[in-house]
Design a protein around this motif. Structure first.
Motif, mmCIF file in Angstrom:
data_model
loop_
_atom_site.group_PDB
_atom_site.id
_atom_site.type_symbol
_atom_site.label_atom_id
_atom_site.label_comp_id
_atom_site.label_asym_id
_atom_site.label_seq_id
_atom_site.Cartn_x
_atom_site.Cartn_y
_atom_site.Cartn_z
ATOM 1 N N ILE A 1 0.841 -1.198 0.000
ATOM 2 C CA ILE A 1 0.000 0.000 0.000
ATOM 3 C C ILE A 1 0.875 1.246 0.000
ATOM 4 O O ILE A 1 1.784 1.394 0.822
ATOM 5 C CB ILE A 1 -0.916 0.016 1.238
ATOM 6 C CG1 ILE A 1 -1.849 -1.204 1.244
ATOM 7 C CG2 ILE A 1 -1.746 1.298 1.285
ATOM 8 C CD1 ILE A 1 -2.630 -1.369 2.537
ATOM 9 N N ASN A 2 0.588 2.165 -0.954
ATOM 10 C CA ASN A 2 1.307 3.436 -0.961
ATOM 11 C C ASN A 2 0.376 4.642 -0.875
ATOM 12 O O ASN A 2 0.833 5.779 -0.855
ATOM 13 C CB ASN A 2 2.226 3.556 -2.194
ATOM 14 C CG ASN A 2 1.473 3.305 -3.491
ATOM 15 O OD1 ASN A 2 0.342 3.753 -3.664
ATOM 16 N ND2 ASN A 2 2.117 2.569 -4.409
ATOM 17 N N TYR A 3 -0.977 4.347 -0.844
ATOM 18 C CA TYR A 3 -1.923 5.458 -0.659
ATOM 19 C C TYR A 3 -3.239 4.905 -0.120
ATOM 20 O O TYR A 3 -3.720 3.856 -0.563
ATOM 21 C CB TYR A 3 -2.196 6.199 -1.976
ATOM 22 C CG TYR A 3 -3.302 7.226 -1.842
ATOM 23 C CD1 TYR A 3 -3.045 8.496 -1.338
ATOM 24 C CD2 TYR A 3 -4.619 6.901 -2.192
ATOM 25 C CE1 TYR A 3 -4.069 9.424 -1.185
ATOM 26 C CE2 TYR A 3 -5.643 7.824 -2.044
ATOM 27 C CZ TYR A 3 -5.365 9.086 -1.536
ATOM 28 O OH TYR A 3 -6.371 9.989 -1.387
ATOM 29 N N VAL A 4 -3.815 5.600 0.852
ATOM 30 C CA VAL A 4 -5.193 5.355 1.295
ATOM 31 C C VAL A 4 -5.859 6.708 1.508
ATOM 32 O O VAL A 4 -5.190 7.667 1.930
ATOM 33 C CB VAL A 4 -5.266 4.534 2.610
ATOM 34 C CG1 VAL A 4 -4.813 3.107 2.397
ATOM 35 C CG2 VAL A 4 -4.455 5.196 3.717
ATOM 36 N N ASN A 5 -7.143 6.817 1.186
ATOM 37 C CA ASN A 5 -7.816 8.087 1.459
ATOM 38 C C ASN A 5 -8.392 8.086 2.877
ATOM 39 O O ASN A 5 -8.300 7.099 3.614
ATOM 40 C CB ASN A 5 -8.892 8.397 0.405
ATOM 41 C CG ASN A 5 -10.062 7.426 0.461
ATOM 42 O OD1 ASN A 5 -10.064 6.469 1.220
ATOM 43 N ND2 ASN A 5 -11.075 7.686 -0.359
ATOM 44 N N GLU A 6 -9.012 9.188 3.248
ATOM 45 C CA GLU A 6 -9.489 9.344 4.629
ATOM 46 C C GLU A 6 -10.575 8.324 4.975
ATOM 47 O O GLU A 6 -10.645 7.831 6.105
ATOM 48 C CB GLU A 6 -10.020 10.766 4.844
ATOM 49 C CG GLU A 6 -8.925 11.830 4.838
ATOM 50 C CD GLU A 6 -9.479 13.211 5.132
ATOM 51 O OE1 GLU A 6 -10.695 13.301 5.461
ATOM 52 O OE2 GLU A 6 -8.719 14.187 5.042
ATOM 53 N N LYS A 7 -11.420 8.010 4.000
ATOM 54 C CA LYS A 7 -12.501 7.068 4.275
ATOM 55 C C LYS A 7 -11.959 5.663 4.546
ATOM 56 O O LYS A 7 -12.543 4.897 5.313
ATOM 57 C CB LYS A 7 -13.511 7.060 3.120
ATOM 58 C CG LYS A 7 -14.345 8.330 3.041
ATOM 59 C CD LYS A 7 -15.422 8.213 1.986
ATOM 60 C CE LYS A 7 -16.308 9.449 1.988
ATOM 61 N NZ LYS A 7 -17.066 9.614 3.234
ATOM 62 N N GLY B 1 2.881 1.062 3.426
ATOM 63 C CA GLY B 1 4.037 0.186 3.581
ATOM 64 C C GLY B 1 3.646 -1.240 3.916
ATOM 65 O O GLY B 1 4.476 -2.154 3.854
ATOM 66 N N GLN B 2 2.383 -1.443 4.258
ATOM 67 C CA GLN B 2 1.869 -2.782 4.536
ATOM 68 C C GLN B 2 1.097 -3.292 3.316
ATOM 69 O O GLN B 2 0.783 -2.543 2.392
ATOM 70 C CB GLN B 2 0.929 -2.754 5.748
ATOM 71 C CG GLN B 2 1.584 -2.283 7.034
ATOM 72 C CD GLN B 2 2.518 -3.325 7.612
ATOM 73 O OE1 GLN B 2 2.360 -4.524 7.380
ATOM 74 N NE2 GLN B 2 3.522 -2.874 8.357
ATOM 75 N N SER B 3 0.762 -4.574 3.337
ATOM 76 C CA SER B 3 -0.158 -5.108 2.328
ATOM 77 C C SER B 3 -1.550 -5.170 2.950
ATOM 78 O O SER B 3 -1.735 -4.913 4.142
ATOM 79 C CB SER B 3 0.282 -6.509 1.891
ATOM 80 O OG SER B 3 0.021 -7.447 2.926
ATOM 81 N N HIS B 4 -2.523 -5.534 2.136
ATOM 82 C CA HIS B 4 -3.892 -5.627 2.654
ATOM 83 C C HIS B 4 -4.063 -6.786 3.642
ATOM 84 O O HIS B 4 -5.133 -6.923 4.245
ATOM 85 C CB HIS B 4 -4.884 -5.779 1.492
ATOM 86 C CG HIS B 4 -5.175 -4.476 0.801
ATOM 87 N ND1 HIS B 4 -4.370 -3.975 -0.195
ATOM 88 C CD2 HIS B 4 -6.173 -3.572 0.983
ATOM 89 C CE1 HIS B 4 -4.857 -2.826 -0.626
ATOM 90 N NE2 HIS B 4 -5.956 -2.550 0.080
ATOM 91 N N ARG B 5 -3.009 -7.587 3.817
ATOM 92 C CA ARG B 5 -3.097 -8.656 4.820
ATOM 93 C C ARG B 5 -3.296 -8.102 6.229
ATOM 94 O O ARG B 5 -3.778 -8.808 7.114
ATOM 95 C CB ARG B 5 -1.831 -9.513 4.793
ATOM 96 C CG ARG B 5 -1.660 -10.333 3.523
ATOM 97 C CD ARG B 5 -0.518 -11.331 3.687
ATOM 98 N NE ARG B 5 -0.255 -12.070 2.467
ATOM 99 C CZ ARG B 5 0.631 -11.705 1.558
ATOM 100 N NH1 ARG B 5 1.368 -10.593 1.750
ATOM 101 N NH2 ARG B 5 0.826 -12.418 0.467
ATOM 102 N N ILE B 6 -2.930 -6.826 6.421
ATOM 103 C CA ILE B 6 -3.098 -6.220 7.739
ATOM 104 C C ILE B 6 -4.567 -6.198 8.154
ATOM 105 O O ILE B 6 -4.895 -6.153 9.339
ATOM 106 C CB ILE B 6 -2.509 -4.778 7.747
ATOM 107 C CG1 ILE B 6 -2.412 -4.246 9.182
ATOM 108 C CG2 ILE B 6 -3.350 -3.844 6.887
ATOM 109 C CD1 ILE B 6 -1.729 -2.883 9.279
ATOM 110 N N ASN C 1 -13.365 -7.809 5.920
ATOM 111 C CA ASN C 1 -12.108 -7.443 6.555
ATOM 112 C C ASN C 1 -12.277 -7.256 8.058
ATOM 113 O O ASN C 1 -13.398 -7.269 8.579
ATOM 114 C CB ASN C 1 -11.557 -6.153 5.945
ATOM 115 C CG ASN C 1 -10.942 -6.395 4.576
ATOM 116 O OD1 ASN C 1 -10.370 -7.461 4.328
ATOM 117 N ND2 ASN C 1 -11.066 -5.421 3.681
ATOM 118 N N THR C 2 -11.138 -7.046 8.734
ATOM 119 C CA THR C 2 -11.135 -6.872 10.190
ATOM 120 C C THR C 2 -10.567 -5.508 10.536
ATOM 121 O O THR C 2 -9.477 -5.139 10.078
ATOM 122 C CB THR C 2 -10.282 -7.955 10.873
ATOM 123 O OG1 THR C 2 -10.719 -9.238 10.435
ATOM 124 C CG2 THR C 2 -10.406 -7.858 12.390
#
Length: 701
Positions: free
Chosen positions: A167-173, A187-192, A222-223
């Motif tokens: 992941i290199n970008y996420v928005n506020e939502k 810096g993490q993957s969606h496995r988080i 997801n969790t």
């Protein structure tokens, strides 16, 4: 509330439509709506407006089923929320339409959640349209980097990863829904997010697809950081560089947590009662079938079903309110469950009817003993909000074997036994017998034959004269419907009128009686030169459909009879229970000259305070007031009081059931206006009534 809801309603009758619109308006909405009652209207209406939702009655009786309409909607590629209005008995079948694409199911008996679901589906519909525009725009412009910014700005929930899934970008939502900060995510993957509904194999197939440059769509559970779950509808769009290699993925997510939870709740509701948490009828039947199988294989205690109906429960709702009624029902259900213990299953079948499946009894005598003890236990006073509530129940018992060998049959027979109890002695216990079933079958035959009887003109109208004691002339007549069945002979109105009410055939039957009465009035005018009046009894359904006024106006225009020659009679129970519906219609009828009579006074609510609120002309005293009435008796005092009170209100009084000269003389002394009964005449056919009228001299022997 935003722009008005634009709704298409598919229903079988106006009553159902009125109920839906009334519920929506009660929540503050001003819906724009159209109604479809026939399949031929569907194709044109469905294209006319930009509908926010389609409400479809599951029991729609047109030539197409709700399932076929849903399939047709999909064929036309119309994205309109399809919401079922379904009776609880149909939940199991209705649930299949959820898997076929229906948006939700609403309980037709309460319409609970209707406005909430409409608002939810309108929001999701708006989102889908916006998302489709955004997604189409993205897919057509994969090579133009500027549209990456457009996706980030316009999409609901967005995350961007590099080619390896980091992941290199996420928005506020995205941050808001996941509970993680952007620094924890980047810096993490969606496995988080610890996906809960996809296996390693599922993810392998997803990566195989998107790494080829193809778009993937699906639902992911997801969790959150706090451990709670959330559901998203996700679209993953791969972006290629000039050499054809993937350099990043944009994932557009839509939060569907509420919808998913609602679907889970709907699945629960399909098998459990929302009010009490007890198994519903479908699950209860499955438990009976399971018990039958165990009995057949192990020959242990055989299945016995007990049906229990709370006696006179409506009085609690009427006096304390529906919320109190629900609380009392929950207490009642808890008492049955606690008394029955673990070796029994309890269900709530209808609003105030429960059933218990017993496991361990070896005879009906044991079951009867159990019910007697349960009956006493349920009589214990329930303290509620300063009141002491005392409840009784009527019970019916049916067991495997004599009471049937299939789950549905055993339960049905237990209910038949309970209805037998309600009819003959409320608050007691009945064990099912074949004679009870025969009576039910007779009633069903009557109901099935009613429609054919109307078509084959097996019904006729008889007329009973009502004598004006002052003029010694026939004041008017009461129209009484009669049915000569081709096989059963004369069927009592006591048997077929309730069946007509339950089947909806009371409407054409009432219209038939009204039409025949108008023809009788016209015949008396043409053949005898006499102006007569005829009273027609009205059913509550006539008021719910709100068509009696139009029937009378139409008859007057066609036949030229005077409005004052017609009288409509309503019962106390109808008048008091449905004041808001009945009073405006009665006022309209009285305004054009139709007389209004309150029939069987004293057998219903007997609320004198309501009389002045009703636009009445005549009050008819039930014949029970004449029983044992003689000068100086309490009955006579009550009779005098009613007559005087009616006169003070400007009402004429008719005494029903007069059979003896002594009763006539008593009523004259008490200044009663009119009498009706066998002392004057039995009900007569039209021809006999005209003959009676031509010869009547006013002399009563």
């Amino acid at each position: 509330m935003g722009s008005p809801l634009c709704i298409l309603i598919v229903a079988s009758n106006q009553e159902e439509v009125f109920g839906i619109i009334r519920e929506i308006k009660s929540q503050g909405f001003s819906p724009l709506y159209q109604v479809i009652m026939e399949k031929r209207e569907w194709d044109s209406r469905i294209q006319e407006e930009d509908w926010d939702a389609i409400l479809v009655s599951f029991r729609w009786s047109s030539e197409s089923t709700a399932k076929e309409l849903l399939e047709d909607l999909h064929k036309k590629s119309l994205d309109i929320p399809f919401i079922l209005i379904s009776h609880p008995d149909d939940y199991a079948e209705s649930l299949s339409l959820m898997h076929a694409g229906a948006a939700d199911i609403i309980d037709s008996t309460t319409l609970f959640r209707l406005t909430h679901v409409l608002e939810r589906e309108r929001r999701e519909l708006v989102f889908r349209k916006e998302k489709d525009i955004t997604q189409s725009y993205l897919e057509k412009s994969l090579k133009e980097i500027q549209f990456q910014n457009f996706a980030v700005d316009q999409a609901n929930i967005v995350s961007i990863t590099d080619a390896s899934g980091v992941i290199n970008y996420v928005n506020e939502k995205f941050v808001e829904i996941s509970g993680f900060s952007d620094s924890e995510l980047i810096g993490q993957s969606h496995r988080i997010l610890k996906c809960q509904n996809k296996t390693k194999e599922d993810w392998r197939q997803i990566w195989e697809l998107i790494s080829k440059g193809e778009v993937w769509k699906g639902e992911i559970q997801n969790t959150k950081k706090d451990g709670n779950s959330f559901w998203v509808e996700t679209t993953i769009v791969p972006f290629k560089s000039d050499d054809g290699s993937i350099f990043q993925y944009i994932a557009i997510h839509h939060d569907i947590t509420n919808r998913t939870l609602a679907e889970d709740q709907l699945t629960h509701d399909a098998f459990y009662d929302n009010l009490t948490g007890l198994p519903n009828r479908s699950l209860f039947l499955a438990r009976i079938e399971q018990r039958i199988f165990e009995y057949n294989t192990s020959n242990s205690g055989y299945p016995i079903v007990v049906s229990a109906n709370v006696d006179n429960f409506k009085r609690i709702n009427h006096s304390l309110g529906n919320e109190a009624g629900d609380d009392i029902l929950r207490i009642f259900a808890e008492r049955i469950t606690r008394f029955s213990g673990l070796n029994a299953v309890t269900t709530r079948l209808t609003a105030d009817t429960f059933a218990v499946l017993l496991y361990d009894f070896l005879s009906m005598e044991e079951a009867l003993n159990y019910v007697e003890r349960l009956q006493e236990n349920l009589k214990e006073i329930i303290p509620y909000d300063g009141y002491e509530i005392y409840l009784t129940a009527s019970f019916g018992i049916a067991g495997f074997g004599m009471g049937g060998k299939e789950a549905e049959e055993i339960l049905k027979n237990a209910e038949i036994a309970m209805f037998h109890t309600k009819e003959y002695k409320v608050g007691t216990i009945s064990i099912f017998s074949d004679s009870m079933k025969e009576k039910i079958h007779y009633q069903l035959e009557i109901q099935n034959d009613l429609r054919a009887g109307l078509l084959k003109k097996e019904f006729s109208v008889f007329y009973q004269p009502i004598l004006d004691l002052e003029t010694q002339e026939i004041g008017h007549w009461e129209a009484l419907v009669r049915w000569r069945h081709p096989k059963k002979g004369m069927v009592s109105p006591v048997d077929f009128i309730p069946m007509a009410e339950n089947s909806g055939l009371i409407l054409p039957l009432t219209k038939f009686v009204l039409e025949e009465s108008c023809l009788f009035i016209k015949s008396a005018e043409n053949r005898l030169g006499k102006q007569i009046g005829v009273a027609v009894n009205l059913s509550p359904q006539v008021f719910l459909q709100q068509n009696i006024f139009h029937w009378i106006v139409d008859a007057q225009e066609r036949l030229g009879i005077a409005y004052k020659s017609l009288q409509v009679e309503i019962t106390e129970s109808l008048a008091m229970k449905n004041m808001d519906d009945t009073v405006p219609i009665l006022e309209n009828l009285k305004e054009i000259g139709v007389n209004i009579a309150l029939d069987d006074f004293g057998t219903g609510y007997s609320s004198l305070a309501y009389l002045e609120k009703l636009p009445l002309s005549i009050l008819k005293i039930d014949k029970s007031f004449l029983n044992n009435a003689h000068p100086g008796s309490k009955q006579a005092s009550l009779l005098v009081s009613i007559i005087q009170m009616s006169h003070d209100l400007g009402l004429k009084v008719v005494a029903e059931g007069v059979e003896e000269l002594s009763q006539l003389n008593l009523l004259k002394d008490y200044e009663c206006d009119m009498i009706q009964g066998y002392l004057i005449s039995r009900p007569l056919s039209q021809e006999d009534a005209l003959t009676f009228l031509s010869k009547f001299s006013g002399q009563i022997y």
